[in-house]
Design a protein around this motif. Sequence first.
Motif, PDB file in Angstrom:
ATOM      1  N   ALA A 257      16.567  -8.970 -27.816  1.00  0.00           N
ATOM      2  CA  ALA A 257      16.944 -10.074 -26.922  1.00  0.00           C
ATOM      3  C   ALA A 257      15.916 -11.210 -27.009  1.00  0.00           C
ATOM      4  N   GLY A 258      14.687 -10.875 -27.402  1.00  0.00           N
ATOM      5  CA  GLY A 258      13.649 -11.913 -27.494  1.00  0.00           C
ATOM      6  C   GLY A 258      13.584 -12.585 -28.852  1.00  0.00           C
ATOM      7  N   TRP A 259      14.391 -12.175 -29.811  1.00  0.00           N
ATOM      8  CA  TRP A 259      14.364 -12.762 -31.165  1.00  0.00           C
ATOM      9  C   TRP A 259      15.293 -13.972 -31.251  1.00  0.00           C
ATOM     10  N   PRO A 260      15.179 -14.759 -32.324  1.00  0.00           N
ATOM     11  CA  PRO A 260      16.146 -15.850 -32.527  1.00  0.00           C
ATOM     12  C   PRO A 260      17.573 -15.316 -32.465  1.00  0.00           C
ATOM     13  N   SER A 261      18.455 -16.086 -31.881  1.00  0.00           N
ATOM     14  CA  SER A 261      19.786 -15.547 -31.554  1.00  0.00           C
ATOM     15  C   SER A 261      20.646 -15.214 -32.772  1.00  0.00           C
ATOM     16  N   GLU A 262      20.277 -15.756 -33.970  1.00  0.00           N
ATOM     17  CA  GLU A 262      21.117 -15.410 -35.138  1.00  0.00           C
ATOM     18  C   GLU A 262      20.773 -14.024 -35.704  1.00  0.00           C
ATOM     19  N   LEU A 263      19.689 -13.414 -35.207  1.00  0.00           N
ATOM     20  CA  LEU A 263      19.288 -12.099 -35.738  1.00  0.00           C
ATOM     21  C   LEU A 263      19.961 -10.963 -34.967  1.00  0.00           C
ATOM     22  N   LYS A 264      20.485 -10.004 -35.765  1.00  0.00           N
ATOM     23  CA  LYS A 264      21.137  -8.847 -35.155  1.00  0.00           C
ATOM     24  C   LYS A 264      20.166  -7.658 -35.101  1.00  0.00           C
TER      25      LYS A 264
END
Length: 442
Positions: A257-264
């Motif tokens: 949840a804390g990573w860039p939003s394009e990363l799964k």
Amino acid sequence: MSINYARAAGADFAAMRVASSHVTRQPSARPRLDDEIDKLAKTLSEDVTIAAERSQSARAAKAAAKVKEAANAWVAIHRRRFQADGTGNNEASAREIDDVDQLSNVVNQQIELLVNYTAGDGFLFRQRALAAIKRDLQLNVVALTVALLLSGLFSWLLARRIIGPVAIASKAASLQSRRALELDLREAMDKDEFTLFYQPIYDLRMDRISGFEALLRWPHPKRGLVPPDQFIPIAEDIGLITPLGEWVLNRACEQAAGWPSELKIAVNVSATQIRDPRFAEVIANALDASTLAPHRLELEITESVLLGNSAETVATLHKLKAQGLSIALDDFGTGYSSLSYLRSFPFDKLKIDQSFVRDATATNGSKLIVRAITSLGRSLGITITAEGVETIEQLDQIRAEGCNEAQGFLFSRPVPATEIASTILNLRGGLARRHLSGAMTG
Ligand code: C2E
Ligand code: MG
Ligand code: MG
């Protein structure tokens, strides 16, 4: 050989007759000739005795006795014949000449019989000796076989006595070490000792990281960093995988949840977890608590999850997919690889097992398997990820085959959460840049 002695007896007797005839012609030489006849008679007797003994037959012994008897009688008549006037030329002698001739015939006949018997008996003797040798040989083979069997039996009994207890002891030791691992696992769960490492998944078309796979680690105070292969099967056996898997899901979603939003974030889930009726609820809780968008969560399952093709499992997967999660089939190619699994559920991704990727540059078989899986994925509209890419050659190969994504040590080893940012930075701008910077700094 006995026949030679029988023949020698014949020669002795012929010599005796010659000497006897000399007495008739030279009466003065009679003492010497008588002496010679006595010696010859003695030799004849010895010869027939030896012939009978060596032939080892009753009939030869009987013939030998008759030869001796007839020869003795012949000697006696020979003496009597010359006793009257010393010349043997008188009336009494004329009668005895007939007797001598008759006895000579008898002696010769008996010697001939002895010769025949010893010849036949020699043959029989040889036959018997050969038969005895053959019997001895057979007995030896039987004795050898019995000895070998007994020694085998003895070794087996010895091995049972020695190996048996050793095997039991080693089994007991491995049971004990497994028991210790089980206790440690429960304790680690209570003490929250587990941690997650993350490995980037690289999108080959976009040339950037598309997400990370969460990989469970157990930093044991004494055992060191225990790899998941060693403890997950035990956690499954003792029913710990459900709470442990729930912990993984919560922690992975929270991190992602804390990573860039394009990363799964991809999370491995075991068959036991999915079969748990609470599983969908566990996922929902993890997403709620972390506020992670469902489309950023990917579940990685292996074919074992679909073994038996349980309707409930497939229904659960459909429900999760409908909520926006993606479902990947992990280690593809190593399990049963039944294509019907692909029909039973619309997977979003197939991850080609690293064993094929590793060999794709070396063996034609693995290369063709990678090609087949890739083209299957293309036809079904499924993303294909190659696992375990370690070299540039492997990357070139799987790229040429049309794989969409790659994962492996070439990009990055699994890293702790604290190194996520540096890993993203390191791989930003493509692999080439990373290698270039590595070369410049290295
Ligand atoms: P997996 O899901 O197929 O994970 C990939 C494994 O390959 C990982 O091993 C990873 O470290 C390793 N790997 C990645 N790139 C390379 C490479 O280039 N070369 C080589 N030789 N290996 C590479 P790891 O972390 O030891 O995990 C082993 C397996 O344990 C996983 O295989 C997965 O099946 C299972 N596992 C890991 N974490 C979890 C979890 O949280 N839950 C469940 N149920 N299973 C997990
Ligand atoms: Mg996996
Ligand atoms: Mg795998």
